[in-house]
Scaffold this motif. Structure first.
Motif, PDB file in Angstrom:
ATOM      1  N   THR A 132      16.841  -4.428  -7.510  1.00 58.51           N
ATOM      2  CA  THR A 132      16.816  -3.627  -8.739  1.00 58.51           C
ATOM      3  C   THR A 132      17.986  -2.660  -8.803  1.00 58.51           C
ATOM      4  O   THR A 132      18.578  -2.450  -9.870  1.00 58.51           O
ATOM      5  CB  THR A 132      15.491  -2.844  -8.827  1.00 58.51           C
ATOM      6  OG1 THR A 132      14.389  -3.750  -8.685  1.00 58.51           O
ATOM      7  CG2 THR A 132      15.369  -2.143 -10.178  1.00 58.51           C
ATOM      8  N   LEU A 133      18.337  -2.062  -7.679  1.00 59.40           N
ATOM      9  CA  LEU A 133      19.428  -1.088  -7.652  1.00 59.40           C
ATOM     10  C   LEU A 133      20.787  -1.729  -7.919  1.00 59.40           C
ATOM     11  O   LEU A 133      21.758  -1.025  -8.229  1.00 59.40           O
ATOM     12  CB  LEU A 133      19.450  -0.363  -6.301  1.00 59.40           C
ATOM     13  CG  LEU A 133      18.311   0.645  -6.069  1.00 59.40           C
ATOM     14  CD1 LEU A 133      18.336   1.157  -4.634  1.00 59.40           C
ATOM     15  CD2 LEU A 133      18.400   1.801  -7.066  1.00 59.40           C
ATOM     16  N   ALA A 165       7.081   2.357  -4.284  1.00 60.82           N
ATOM     17  CA  ALA A 165       5.726   2.632  -3.797  1.00 60.82           C
ATOM     18  C   ALA A 165       4.721   1.610  -4.319  1.00 60.82           C
ATOM     19  O   ALA A 165       3.817   1.189  -3.595  1.00 60.82           O
ATOM     20  CB  ALA A 165       5.311   4.046  -4.199  1.00 60.82           C
ATOM     21  N   PHE A 166       4.903   1.190  -5.568  1.00 64.34           N
ATOM     22  CA  PHE A 166       3.940   0.282  -6.172  1.00 64.34           C
ATOM     23  C   PHE A 166       4.070  -1.129  -5.641  1.00 64.34           C
ATOM     24  O   PHE A 166       3.098  -1.894  -5.632  1.00 64.34           O
ATOM     25  CB  PHE A 166       4.113   0.291  -7.696  1.00 64.34           C
ATOM     26  CG  PHE A 166       3.130  -0.582  -8.419  1.00 64.34           C
ATOM     27  CD1 PHE A 166       1.775  -0.270  -8.418  1.00 64.34           C
ATOM     28  CD2 PHE A 166       3.540  -1.726  -9.077  1.00 64.34           C
ATOM     29  CE1 PHE A 166       0.856  -1.073  -9.070  1.00 64.34           C
ATOM     30  CE2 PHE A 166       2.626  -2.538  -9.732  1.00 64.34           C
ATOM     31  CZ  PHE A 166       1.282  -2.205  -9.735  1.00 64.34           C
ATOM     32  N   CYS A 177      11.812   6.890 -11.069  1.00 69.15           N
ATOM     33  CA  CYS A 177      11.472   5.528 -11.496  1.00 69.15           C
ATOM     34  C   CYS A 177      11.599   4.559 -10.328  1.00 69.15           C
ATOM     35  O   CYS A 177      10.707   3.735 -10.087  1.00 69.15           O
ATOM     36  CB  CYS A 177      12.392   5.112 -12.640  1.00 69.15           C
ATOM     37  SG  CYS A 177      12.047   3.464 -13.300  1.00 69.15           S
ATOM     38  N   MET A 178      12.699   4.666  -9.582  1.00 71.34           N
ATOM     39  CA  MET A 178      12.908   3.776  -8.440  1.00 71.34           C
ATOM     40  C   MET A 178      11.886   4.050  -7.330  1.00 71.34           C
ATOM     41  O   MET A 178      11.421   3.132  -6.655  1.00 71.34           O
ATOM     42  CB  MET A 178      14.328   3.943  -7.892  1.00 71.34           C
ATOM     43  CG  MET A 178      15.430   3.493  -8.835  1.00 71.34           C
ATOM     44  SD  MET A 178      15.336   1.745  -9.302  1.00 71.34           S
ATOM     45  CE  MET A 178      14.873   1.904 -11.050  1.00 71.34           C
ATOM     46  N   ASP A 218       8.261  -0.465 -14.004  1.00 72.23           N
ATOM     47  CA  ASP A 218       7.968  -1.707 -13.306  1.00 72.23           C
ATOM     48  C   ASP A 218       9.110  -2.681 -13.530  1.00 72.23           C
ATOM     49  O   ASP A 218       9.984  -2.467 -14.383  1.00 72.23           O
ATOM     50  CB  ASP A 218       6.641  -2.288 -13.782  1.00 72.23           C
ATOM     51  CG  ASP A 218       6.087  -3.313 -12.801  1.00 72.23           C
ATOM     52  OD1 ASP A 218       6.414  -3.227 -11.601  1.00 72.23           O
ATOM     53  OD2 ASP A 218       5.325  -4.190 -13.235  1.00 72.23           O
ATOM     54  N   LEU A 219       9.100  -3.754 -12.793  1.00 70.38           N
ATOM     55  CA  LEU A 219      10.242  -4.657 -12.751  1.00 70.38           C
ATOM     56  C   LEU A 219      10.602  -5.271 -14.099  1.00 70.38           C
ATOM     57  O   LEU A 219      11.740  -5.153 -14.563  1.00 70.38           O
ATOM     58  CB  LEU A 219       9.967  -5.783 -11.745  1.00 70.38           C
ATOM     59  CG  LEU A 219      10.146  -5.418 -10.280  1.00 70.38           C
ATOM     60  CD1 LEU A 219       9.630  -6.544  -9.401  1.00 70.38           C
ATOM     61  CD2 LEU A 219      11.603  -5.137  -9.976  1.00 70.38           C
ATOM     62  N   PHE A 220       9.653  -5.930 -14.746  1.00 67.72           N
ATOM     63  CA  PHE A 220       9.983  -6.671 -15.953  1.00 67.72           C
ATOM     64  C   PHE A 220      10.439  -5.781 -17.110  1.00 67.72           C
ATOM     65  O   PHE A 220      11.386  -6.131 -17.816  1.00 67.72           O
ATOM     66  CB  PHE A 220       8.805  -7.565 -16.366  1.00 67.72           C
ATOM     67  CG  PHE A 220       8.591  -8.716 -15.423  1.00 67.72           C
ATOM     68  CD1 PHE A 220       9.678  -9.421 -14.924  1.00 67.72           C
ATOM     69  CD2 PHE A 220       7.325  -9.094 -15.032  1.00 67.72           C
ATOM     70  CE1 PHE A 220       9.501 -10.491 -14.053  1.00 67.72           C
ATOM     71  CE2 PHE A 220       7.138 -10.159 -14.158  1.00 67.72           C
ATOM     72  CZ  PHE A 220       8.223 -10.863 -13.676  1.00 67.72           C
TER      73      PHE A 220
END
Length: 309
Positions: free
Chosen positions: A160-161, A102-103, A96-97, A177-179
């Motif tokens: 995020t981590l 990458a995105f 996931c991370m 994704d982030l949200f």
């Protein structure tokens, strides 16, 4: 803040929970993905095998844009298609991370800006074009694009981590994704939302505004051109403007809107991650006579070689 995450995997709900619908979606997205790879690779190969195009800064940047589109699609689409065959769609915390990193490289934003600068110099300073848009400058701009993109992604993934994921692990999405991840964090994420906007949303808005102003200057400068010269300039600028709109409109819709609109992100990302990389090669081939002629010549050359002529 010490990360206290105990989540080892996330469960993705995907685009649909209907098995029959997922079979149809698999066929649709498989065709889109193959067309995306084929279209972008055709552009890359055509430019590399066409000396007249390769020496042009615009097409030099287009190689990297096409490679980025192929990579963006490959970051998301294959995993999503595989998940269509599983009732329980999972992804490990590490995967996931990795997908998130990458995105969110953001290289494409800077490459599009470099292409806009190239068009500005070509139209507004034509007599100085070759002395300004040198191979050295093009190399520097590409290096800045990759460096800036990876720095942006590193900042995003570092934030995020730091978030603790201590239980909820179901993501109403087809990718990490982030949200969607923010809604699962076991902490107040309001400050993080502001950081996301500062790191992604504001960048999208600022660069998009700069591009709009630059193309306003370009269009204003075209008044001094003849009708034939104006049409030729518009044909090359038109392709780039279309790609800029496709990319930045979806970017702004996703990362520069109220947090209450999180539920719309899935639909917006389908366009940004899957459709835009497919449409970009179409825009640059169907609207560009030089590309179409180069593709025809390359196809004839390969046919002649395959037949031993």
């Amino acid at each position: 803040m010490q990360n206290q995450s105990i989540v080892t995997e996330f469960i993705l709900l995907g685009l649909s929970q209907n098995a029959e619908v997922e079979k149809i979606l698999f066929v649709v997205f498989l065709m889109i993905y193959l067309a995306t790879l084929w279209g972008n690779m055709i552009i890359v190969v055509t430019i590399i095998y066409s000396p007249a195009l390769l020496v042009s800064p615009m097409y030099f940047f287009l190689i990297f844009l096409s490679l980025l589109d192929a990579c963006t699609s490959s970051t998301v689409t294959p995993k999503m298609m595989v998940d269509f065959f599983y009732e329980r769609k999972t992804t490990s915390f590490e995967c996931c991370m990795t997908q998130l990193f990458a995105f969110h490289t953001g290289v494409e934003v800077i490459v599009l800006s470099a292409m806009a600068y190239d068009r500005y110099v070509a139209i507004c300073k034509p007599l100085h074009y070759t002395s300004i848009m040198t191979q050295r400058l093009c190399g520097i701009l590409v290096t800045i694009s990759w460096t800036g993109g990876f720095l942006h992604s590193i900042i995003q993934i570092t934030f995020t981590l730091q978030l603790p994921f201590c239980g909820p692990n179901v993501i109403d999405h087809y990718m990490c994704d982030l949200f969607p991840l923010l809604k699962l964090a076991c902490t107040d994420t309001h400050i993080f939302v502001i950081l996301v906007f500062a790191n992604s949303g504001s960048i999208c808005i600022i660069i998009f505004s700069i591009l709009l102003v630059s193309y306003g200057v370009i269009l204003y400068s075209l008044r001094a051109y003849s009708s034939e010269g104006r049409l030729k300039a518009l044909s090359t600028c038109g392709s780039h403007i279309t790609v800029v709109l496709l990319f930045f409109v979806s970017c702004i819709l996703i990362y520069a809107r109220p947090t209450s609109a999180f539920s719309s992100e899935k639909n917006a990302l389908v366009f940004a991650t899957i459709m835009t990389p497919l449409l970009n090669p179409m825009v640059y081939t169907f609207r560009n006579k030089e590309m179409k002629n180069a593709i025809r010549k390359m196809c004839k050359r390969f046919i002649a070689v395959s037949h031993g002529y």
